[in-house]
Design a protein around this motif. Structure first.
Motif, PDB file in Angstrom:
ATOM      1  N   GLU A 193      -0.307  11.309 -65.393  1.00 37.78           N
ATOM      2  CA  GLU A 193      -1.356  10.793 -65.989  1.00 37.78           C
ATOM      3  C   GLU A 193      -2.302  11.976 -66.748  1.00 37.78           C
ATOM      4  OE1 GLU A 193      -5.988  11.393 -63.905  1.00 37.78           O
ATOM      5  OE2 GLU A 193      -4.505  12.648 -62.820  1.00 37.78           O
ATOM      6  N   GLU A 277      -6.938   5.654 -61.512  1.00 40.90           N
ATOM      7  CA  GLU A 277      -7.214   6.057 -59.753  1.00 40.90           C
ATOM      8  C   GLU A 277      -7.391   4.595 -59.841  1.00 40.90           C
ATOM      9  OE1 GLU A 277      -9.724   9.758 -58.587  1.00 40.90           O
ATOM     10  OE2 GLU A 277     -10.916   8.275 -58.589  1.00 40.90           O
ATOM     11  N   ARG A 286      -4.249   7.848 -56.743  1.00 39.75           N
ATOM     12  CA  ARG A 286      -4.210   8.542 -58.343  1.00 39.75           C
ATOM     13  C   ARG A 286      -2.980   8.365 -58.632  1.00 39.75           C
ATOM     14  NH1 ARG A 286      -7.401  11.963 -55.193  1.00 39.75           N
ATOM     15  NH2 ARG A 286     -10.022  11.723 -55.597  1.00 39.75           N
ATOM     16  N   GLY A 308     -12.581  14.223 -60.825  1.00 42.22           N
ATOM     17  CA  GLY A 308     -11.663  13.298 -60.140  1.00 42.22           C
ATOM     18  C   GLY A 308     -12.101  12.742 -58.560  1.00 42.22           C
TER      19      GLY A 308
END
Length: 329
Positions: A193, A277, A286, A308
Motif C-alpha cells: 500500500e 481499499e 485492503r 482506513g
C-alpha cells in the motif's frame, strides 16, 4: 617413457565438470528469466481465485487484463460462458498479457493480426478494443454457449492449435465466476500500500466508464485535497450498483452480481489504478493485508480510530447498493 597425457586426465575431467556445472547454472538462470518474462511474474504482489487444488494464481498485470475482458463481455449483456471462452482464449494466446509481438504480425491479448482485418496495431493493443472484437466474433457463432470451449474459441480465432484452449478452461472458469460477480469475494490480491504513485480519481472514473459505461461513473468523490479536505484524507470514489450493465440476470440477483463484479474489478485493477481499499456490502478488501483477502467490516461504532478502518465503516451501505474505492494518497 610413459604416456604424458595420463597425469592430465583428472585435471581435464575437473575442468569439464566445472564447465558443465557453470553451463547448468546459466541454463537455469536463463530458464528462470524466460519463464518470468513469459508469465509477466513480478513475484509479490500476486492475485488468486479459488482455493486448495482448485486455485489459480496470477500477476496483477494478468488480473487487470482479465478484469477488462470480463467487464467488456458483461457490459455487452453476454453470459458468463462467453466471458469464460474469452478468458481461456486470452490465457492461451498471450497468458493474459498485452504483448507487442507474436506469430507474424499478431499482437495483444488475443494475438489479433492487423493484416487479417482485426484493426490497427494501436487499436489491437487497447484491451477494451481487442476484447470487443473478440466478442463480436463470438456473437456470430451460432449456439456458441452450448459448444465445447475449444470449438467456440477456434471459430473466432482460427488457430493452428485449436485444442490448446481446453487446458485453460478450469482457470478461466474460476476467473469468470469471480469477475462476473457470481462468486462473491473470490478474487484476492496482495499489494504494498505504501509504494508507488498516488491514485487519480479521474483515471479511475474514466476506466470504469470505458469498461461498464456511463452508469458506472462514480456519483461522489470524497476526501483528498481537491474536495477541500485535509491532504491526509485519501480520495474515496462511490460507485453505484443499480443500473450498471452487468451479468445479464434480472432483479435483485443482478444487482448482487453487479456489485461484486464492480468490487472485484477494482481489486483486480488495484495495482494499475492505485486502489488501496474496496468496500461492498459488509466486506472490505485492503491492499496492505498480508493475505490480500476480504474481511468482515466491524460493527457500527466498533471500528478503531485509524483512517482506513473508520473510512471503511462509514462506507458500509445496507443492501450493498454501492462499491467504494479508496485510492492511494
Amino acid at each position: 617413457m610413459g604416456p604424458v597425457s595420463e597425469p592430465t586426465r583428472p585435471a581435464r575431467r575437473g575442468r569439464l565438470a566445472r564447465s558443465a556445472a557453470a553451463f547448468a547454472v546459466l541454463l537455469g538462470l536463463a530458464s528462470y528469466v524466460a519463464v518470468h518474462q513469459m508469465t509477466g511474474s513480478k513475484g509479490t504482489p500476486r492475485c488468486s481465485v479459488g482455493s486448495g487444488d482448485n486455485r489459480y494464481e496470477f500477476t496483477p498485470e494478468q488480473a487487470s487484463n482479465a478484469a477488462t475482458i470480463s467487464a467488456v463481455g458483461t457490459t455487452r449483456g453476454l453470459p458468463e460462458r462467453a466471458v469464460t471462452i474469452a478468458l481461456a482464449t486470452a490465457l492461451q494466446e498471450s497468458a493474459l498479457r498485452n504483448i507487442e509481438h507474436g506469430d507474424r504480425d499478431s499482437l495483444g491479448l488475443f494475438q489479433q493480426r492487423p493484416s487479417m482485418g482485426w484493426g490497427t496495431p494501436a487499436q489491437i493493443m487497447d484491451p477494451v478494443y481487442s476484447a470487443t472484437r473478440f466478442y463480436e466474433g463470438l456473437e456470430k457463432v451460432p449456439g456458441y454457449s452450448r459448444l465445447p470451449l475449444t470449438v467456440a474459441a477456434q471459430k473466432v480465432q482460427k488457430s493452428g492449435f485449436p485444442q490448446a484452449y481446453a487446458k485453460h478452461e478450469p482457470d478461466a472458469t474460476l476467473l469468470a465466476a469471480a469477475l462476473t460477480g457470481r462468486s462473491p469475494a473470490a478474487l484476492t490480491c496482495t499489494a504494498n500500500e505504501t509504494e508507488g504513485r498516488p491514485g487519480d480519481p479521474e483515471r479511475v472514473r474514466a476506466e470504469l466508464v470505458r469498461a461498464f459505461g456511463e452508469k458506472a461513473a462514480p456519483r461522489a468523490v470524497t476526501g483528498g485535497p481537491s474536495a477541500g479536505r485535509s491532504a491526509s484524507a485519501p480520495p474515496v470514489l462511490v460507485v453505484p450498483v443499480r443500473g450498471v450493465a452487468g451479468s445479464g440476470t434480472a432483479g435483485a440477483e443482478a444487482d448482487g452480481r453487479r456489485g461484486w463484479e464492480l468490487a472485484q474489478w477494482a481489486v483486480a485493477r488495484s495495482e494499475t489504478l492505485r486502489i488501496t481499499e474496496v468496500v461492498h456490502g459488509d466486506r472490505v478488501w485492503r491492499a496492505g493485508e498480508a493475505l490480500g483477502g476480504w474481511s468482515k467490516l466491524p460493527a457500527a461504532g466498533a471500528a478503531d480510530s485509524s483512517e482506513g478502518a473508520s473510512g471503511a465503516s462509514d462506507a458500509a451501505v445496507p443492501g450493498g447498493e454501492t462499491v467504494r474505492m479508496r485510492l492511494a494518497q
